[in-house]
Design a protein around this motif. Sequence first.
Motif, PDB file in Angstrom:
ATOM      1  N   LYS A 153       0.636  -1.401   0.098  1.00  0.00           N
ATOM      2  CA  LYS A 153      -0.230   0.135  -0.303  1.00  0.00           C
ATOM      3  C   LYS A 153       0.709   1.138   0.051  1.00  0.00           C
ATOM      4  O   LYS A 153       2.083   1.660   0.535  1.00  0.00           O
ATOM      5  CB  LYS A 153      -0.881  -0.078   1.317  1.00  0.00           C
ATOM      6  N   ARG A 154       0.926   2.688  -1.240  1.00  0.00           N
ATOM      7  CA  ARG A 154       1.159   3.443  -1.027  1.00  0.00           C
ATOM      8  C   ARG A 154       0.965   4.211  -0.167  1.00  0.00           C
ATOM      9  O   ARG A 154      -0.252   4.766   0.232  1.00  0.00           O
ATOM     10  CB  ARG A 154       1.354   3.790  -2.148  1.00  0.00           C
ATOM     11  N   VAL A 155       1.498   5.219   0.461  1.00  0.00           N
ATOM     12  CA  VAL A 155       1.030   6.261   1.744  1.00  0.00           C
ATOM     13  C   VAL A 155       1.773   7.483   2.123  1.00  0.00           C
ATOM     14  O   VAL A 155       2.806   7.476   1.408  1.00  0.00           O
ATOM     15  CB  VAL A 155       0.916   5.227   3.256  1.00  0.00           C
ATOM     16  N   ARG A 156       1.456   7.923   2.405  1.00  0.00           N
ATOM     17  CA  ARG A 156       2.198   9.486   2.529  1.00  0.00           C
ATOM     18  C   ARG A 156       2.192   9.894   3.858  1.00  0.00           C
ATOM     19  O   ARG A 156       1.614   8.976   4.864  1.00  0.00           O
ATOM     20  CB  ARG A 156       0.966  10.959   2.493  1.00  0.00           C
ATOM     21  N   TYR A 157       3.411  10.895   4.196  1.00  0.00           N
ATOM     22  CA  TYR A 157       4.741  10.225   5.675  1.00  0.00           C
ATOM     23  C   TYR A 157       4.913  11.679   5.510  1.00  0.00           C
ATOM     24  O   TYR A 157       5.237  12.266   4.800  1.00  0.00           O
ATOM     25  CB  TYR A 157       4.925   9.238   5.740  1.00  0.00           C
ATOM     26  N   LEU A 158       4.554  11.911   7.204  1.00  0.00           N
ATOM     27  CA  LEU A 158       5.511  13.373   7.150  1.00  0.00           C
ATOM     28  C   LEU A 158       6.784  13.447   7.176  1.00  0.00           C
ATOM     29  O   LEU A 158       8.053  12.163   7.698  1.00  0.00           O
ATOM     30  CB  LEU A 158       5.316  13.771   8.742  1.00  0.00           C
ATOM     31  N   ILE A 159       7.617  13.820   6.814  1.00  0.00           N
ATOM     32  CA  ILE A 159       9.291  13.788   6.241  1.00  0.00           C
ATOM     33  C   ILE A 159      10.698  14.131   7.666  1.00  0.00           C
ATOM     34  O   ILE A 159      11.136  12.586   8.425  1.00  0.00           O
ATOM     35  CB  ILE A 159       9.817  14.281   4.991  1.00  0.00           C
ATOM     36  N   LYS A 160       9.353  14.870   8.534  1.00  0.00           N
ATOM     37  CA  LYS A 160      10.494  15.068   9.906  1.00  0.00           C
ATOM     38  C   LYS A 160      10.784  13.869  10.601  1.00  0.00           C
ATOM     39  O   LYS A 160      11.424  13.777  11.470  1.00  0.00           O
ATOM     40  CB  LYS A 160      10.389  16.479   9.712  1.00  0.00           C
ATOM     41  N   THR A 161       9.322  13.379  11.200  1.00  0.00           N
ATOM     42  CA  THR A 161       9.367  12.459  11.982  1.00  0.00           C
ATOM     43  C   THR A 161       8.733  11.035  11.283  1.00  0.00           C
ATOM     44  O   THR A 161       8.495  10.251  12.446  1.00  0.00           O
ATOM     45  CB  THR A 161       7.308  13.247  12.919  1.00  0.00           C
ATOM     46  N   GLY A 162       8.306  10.622  10.715  1.00  0.00           N
ATOM     47  CA  GLY A 162       8.055   9.440   9.825  1.00  0.00           C
ATOM     48  C   GLY A 162       6.841   9.060   9.621  1.00  0.00           C
ATOM     49  O   GLY A 162       6.215   7.607   9.835  1.00  0.00           O
ATOM     50  N   GLU A 163       6.087   9.646  10.653  1.00  0.00           N
ATOM     51  CA  GLU A 163       4.701   9.778  11.130  1.00  0.00           C
ATOM     52  C   GLU A 163       3.754   8.983   9.317  1.00  0.00           C
ATOM     53  O   GLU A 163       3.542  10.559   8.451  1.00  0.00           O
ATOM     54  CB  GLU A 163       3.807  10.765  11.665  1.00  0.00           C
TER      55      GLU A 163
END
Length: 186
Positions: A153-163
């Motif tokens: 599954k392709r997801v979006r994440y926050l680059i700074k936190t990896g969340e």
Amino acid sequence: MAALRSSFTSLNLSANSFLGQSFAPSVHLPAVKSKEQPISIVSKLKRWERKECKPNSLPVLHKMHVKLGDTIKVISGKDKGKIGEVARIITHNSSIVIKDINLKTKHVKSKEEGEQGQIIKIEAPIHSSNVMLYSKEKDVVSRVGHKTLENGKRVRYLIKTGEVIDSAENWKKVVKEKSTELALNA
């Protein structure tokens, strides 16, 4: 006029000259195809706002880094520093509406004779470039990245936190809020 006639008669035209004869080229040149770019069509949305359109006259929709239900922080404008949730997305001009941010005053006339007019606050759109995704857990803003999980599954994440932003719980919550909002409006 007589001078003009005398000048024409003084010209010695031979059979080889091209004056007075139709020109027929002996070599036929191939037709050249024009390599012009397709003309961009602009449809008229409102008198003051023009929209870029595709050749089939549908509007060009821009991809945005935010989606419905994302928590964002405003990074520029009069509401700089405020945190809110995306309530609506307007794709043709890359604008978003955020709950309780960028409130504008609207004067509403009375609809019936006995009723009074009102002054109400409405949420106005903000351009998507003026906001960044916000992490509630670590209180930090970040750009968005895309990655593929182990299950494909392709997801979006926050680059700074990896969340990871795109989780099943977030989408279920957004859909439930939308359905309750529609039920209240009806």
